[in-house]
Design a protein around this motif. Sequence first.
Motif, PDB file in Angstrom:
ATOM      1  N   UNK B  34      45.474  46.274  29.092  1.00  0.00           N
ATOM      2  CA  UNK B  34      44.433  46.695  30.023  1.00  0.00           C
ATOM      3  C   UNK B  34      43.212  47.146  29.245  1.00  0.00           C
ATOM      4  N   UNK B  35      42.079  46.612  29.601  1.00  0.00           N
ATOM      5  CA  UNK B  35      40.840  47.101  29.011  1.00  0.00           C
ATOM      6  C   UNK B  35      40.310  48.249  29.846  1.00  0.00           C
ATOM      7  N   UNK B  36      39.167  48.771  29.494  1.00  0.00           N
ATOM      8  CA  UNK B  36      38.586  49.856  30.286  1.00  0.00           C
ATOM      9  C   UNK B  36      37.983  49.337  31.586  1.00  0.00           C
ATOM     10  N   UNK B  40      36.809  43.568  29.906  1.00  0.00           N
ATOM     11  CA  UNK B  40      37.516  43.900  28.660  1.00  0.00           C
ATOM     12  C   UNK B  40      39.002  43.610  28.801  1.00  0.00           C
ATOM     13  N   UNK B  41      39.560  43.714  30.036  1.00  0.00           N
ATOM     14  CA  UNK B  41      40.950  43.308  30.256  1.00  0.00           C
ATOM     15  C   UNK B  41      41.086  41.810  30.024  1.00  0.00           C
ATOM     16  N   UNK B  42      40.143  41.043  30.556  1.00  0.00           N
ATOM     17  CA  UNK B  42      40.190  39.593  30.369  1.00  0.00           C
ATOM     18  C   UNK B  42      40.130  39.242  28.889  1.00  0.00           C
ATOM     19  N   UNK B  43      39.257  39.932  28.153  1.00  0.00           N
ATOM     20  CA  UNK B  43      39.157  39.669  26.705  1.00  0.00           C
ATOM     21  C   UNK B  43      40.451  40.051  25.990  1.00  0.00           C
ATOM     22  N   UNK B  44      41.042  41.171  26.419  1.00  0.00           N
ATOM     23  CA  UNK B  44      42.298  41.597  25.818  1.00  0.00           C
ATOM     24  C   UNK B  44      43.424  40.597  26.113  1.00  0.00           C
ATOM     25  N   UNK B  45      43.374  39.985  27.297  1.00  0.00           N
ATOM     26  CA  UNK B  45      44.365  38.966  27.647  1.00  0.00           C
ATOM     27  C   UNK B  45      44.181  37.734  26.754  1.00  0.00           C
ATOM     28  N   UNK B  46      42.930  37.351  26.521  1.00  0.00           N
ATOM     29  CA  UNK B  46      42.667  36.225  25.616  1.00  0.00           C
ATOM     30  C   UNK B  46      43.201  36.562  24.211  1.00  0.00           C
ATOM     31  N   UNK B  47      42.946  37.787  23.754  1.00  0.00           N
ATOM     32  CA  UNK B  47      43.478  38.214  22.447  1.00  0.00           C
ATOM     33  C   UNK B  47      44.997  38.079  22.416  1.00  0.00           C
ATOM     34  N   UNK B  48      45.640  38.527  23.501  1.00  0.00           N
ATOM     35  CA  UNK B  48      47.096  38.464  23.575  1.00  0.00           C
ATOM     36  C   UNK B  48      47.590  37.021  23.497  1.00  0.00           C
ATOM     37  N   UNK B  87      44.212  43.305  40.656  1.00  0.00           N
ATOM     38  CA  UNK B  87      45.006  44.091  39.724  1.00  0.00           C
ATOM     39  C   UNK B  87      44.364  44.225  38.362  1.00  0.00           C
ATOM     40  N   UNK B  88      43.875  43.102  37.849  1.00  0.00           N
ATOM     41  CA  UNK B  88      43.410  43.098  36.464  1.00  0.00           C
ATOM     42  C   UNK B  88      41.891  43.189  36.367  1.00  0.00           C
ATOM     43  N   UNK B  89      41.239  43.067  37.512  1.00  0.00           N
ATOM     44  CA  UNK B  89      39.837  43.476  37.597  1.00  0.00           C
ATOM     45  C   UNK B  89      38.772  42.507  37.157  1.00  0.00           C
ATOM     46  N   UNK B  90      39.145  41.322  36.678  1.00  0.00           N
ATOM     47  CA  UNK B  90      38.079  40.439  36.202  1.00  0.00           C
ATOM     48  C   UNK B  90      37.414  39.653  37.316  1.00  0.00           C
ATOM     49  N   UNK B  91      36.200  39.143  36.996  1.00  0.00           N
ATOM     50  CA  UNK B  91      35.413  38.286  37.885  1.00  0.00           C
ATOM     51  C   UNK B  91      34.880  37.107  37.090  1.00  0.00           C
ATOM     52  N   UNK B  92      35.120  35.897  37.583  1.00  0.00           N
ATOM     53  CA  UNK B  92      34.524  34.690  36.992  1.00  0.00           C
ATOM     54  C   UNK B  92      34.607  34.678  35.467  1.00  0.00           C
ATOM     55  N   UNK B  93      35.814  34.796  34.968  1.00  0.00           N
ATOM     56  CA  UNK B  93      35.983  34.811  33.522  1.00  0.00           C
ATOM     57  C   UNK B  93      36.472  33.438  33.036  1.00  0.00           C
TER      58      UNK B  93
END
Lengths: 303, 303
Positions: B34-36, B40-48, B87-93
């Motif tokens: 989870x990002x802040x 940032x959550x989407x980016x963290x998911x890409x990192x994962x 849940x994960x909060x991203x938009x158009x990522x």
Amino acid sequence: MAVDVGGTETKAALVAGTPERVVAVEQRRRGTPRGVDGPSTAEAVVDLVVDVVDALRPTAEHGIDAVGVVVPGVVDEREGIGVYSTNLGWNDFPFRDLIAERTGLTVAFGHDVRAGGLAECRMGAARGLRNAVIMPIGTGIAGALVLDGRIYGGGGYAGEVGHVDVGHGDPCGCGQTGCVEVRASSGGIARRFTERTGVRVGGAAEVAAMVRAGDDDAAVVWDEAIDALARGIVVLAGVLGPEAVVLGGGLALSGDLLVAPLGKKLDGLITFQRRPELRLAALGDEAGCLGAALLAIDELEGS
Amino acid sequence: MAVDVGGTETKAALVAGTPERVVAVEQRRRGTPRGVDGPSTAEAVVDLVVDVVDALRPTAEHGIDAVGVVVPGVVDEREGIGVYSTNLGWNDFPFRDLIAERTGLTVAFGHDVRAGGLAECRMGAARGLRNAVIMPIGTGIAGALVLDGRIYGGGGYAGEVGHVDVGHGDPCGCGQTGCVEVRASSGGIARRFTERTGVRVGGAAEVAAMVRAGDDDAAVVWDEAIDALARGIVVLAGVLGPEAVVLGGGLALSGDLLVAPLGKKLDGLITFQRRPELRLAALGDEAGCLGAALLAIDELEGS
């Protein structure tokens, strides 16, 4: 050639065109024949198709390449079978193969409403959309589903959008309660106005005229129709996510009296779903026949 | 490789197989980061994803050909975009392009539920069917629509079968009332039992156990769940005409306690629609990951 077999009238046309656009060059209308039972009606319909093909053949300068035939009821397009028709009474009748045998032509066989939807999708109000629901609203309410650019038939069972239960509780002829079409079809609107006022009307167009003239009873019946229709469309929005809902059939002739309050109602009901655009059908009662022609062209093109 | 990003846990697997059947050779599970905020959550998911690809790469004897990644929420498969996730909060990522850039691999990007439906369709409970609805029932109720043998996504908006209004009137978190999932999801069943009795339960499985033990309150809550679910399935039967409805997720573990009364209820409600067969999902919580693998294989095969 294209033949659209209706409950009372059959439209036939010699058509020319491409998979994207067809034009009727020459047209014929005939009464749909009735046999003494379902199978004899189906045989009489095959006779009629053969007859109109023969009648139009001489007018075809370059000959006839194929014929598209569409019928109402439950239709299995893949197998070329009329599975069931309440109105015309047949069961599991192999239209495609019989018509091919009798005419010697390539035959495409389909469903009237879905073929009309295909025509609206390729050359009418839903042109350019990948996902849309085309809803002809007349005696009942049917639906043609355009999904990922293709007409979806569900083995003949898909698109019964008039029988979504929207909770008003009134009984429907189908055996369920709350069906959209009980309140929102042209037939339903006329019947409900008569039930409410005791005044007989010729159809929903008369009720629409009374709404415009400020009649309170007509306004109540109309509002209830809009409510039922909107709730049905919300269900479609959640299940299918169409970009647009195309309103057709007789009721669509009321134009903005239908679309404006329906759009407002939808805005109030929809939450997270994609709000479908509301459009009016562009092809009128020619849609089925034009769609039959498109099916014939698709069959020739092998798609 | 396949990665199924869940709301709390992410499953990754090295897989081998064909477009018809895949097998997980090596698996990893990680907590979903989870990002802040959403981006940032989407980016963290890409990192994962990059991280698990790197972790599994050495175990791939013949190298990795492609990676399939599936996520929850609204997903646009065609554009490779995570449109929205509550849940994960991203938009158009733009997940697909970013993961392709970071891993140097061919990437297929999809929706967790629809990918799971694809797996059930190709190698699970809906194998061999052209038209089916796969309904995972857990915290909520989702739906994957298999239509004419293909998964239909509706631009990311299709399949919200948990939010069909079936008329019970209870408010739903989505802003509407009467939604199927308010009464029929595992979450809804547990919550309603607690509301009725004041007794806290860990989940619907506990309520199911009490139904089996003869508890009256549990039976009432269970019956109401069956009723809501059946009414939702009747709507699907009329709109889509599926051959089968495949019940998955946690609630499907109750097996016959779910399927037997649901089938009986359906028989009582359905009139003219095709009665869908009820089946239990075959792939459990691996469906999403196996589906992600199938998407990757399809991408390689260019279909």
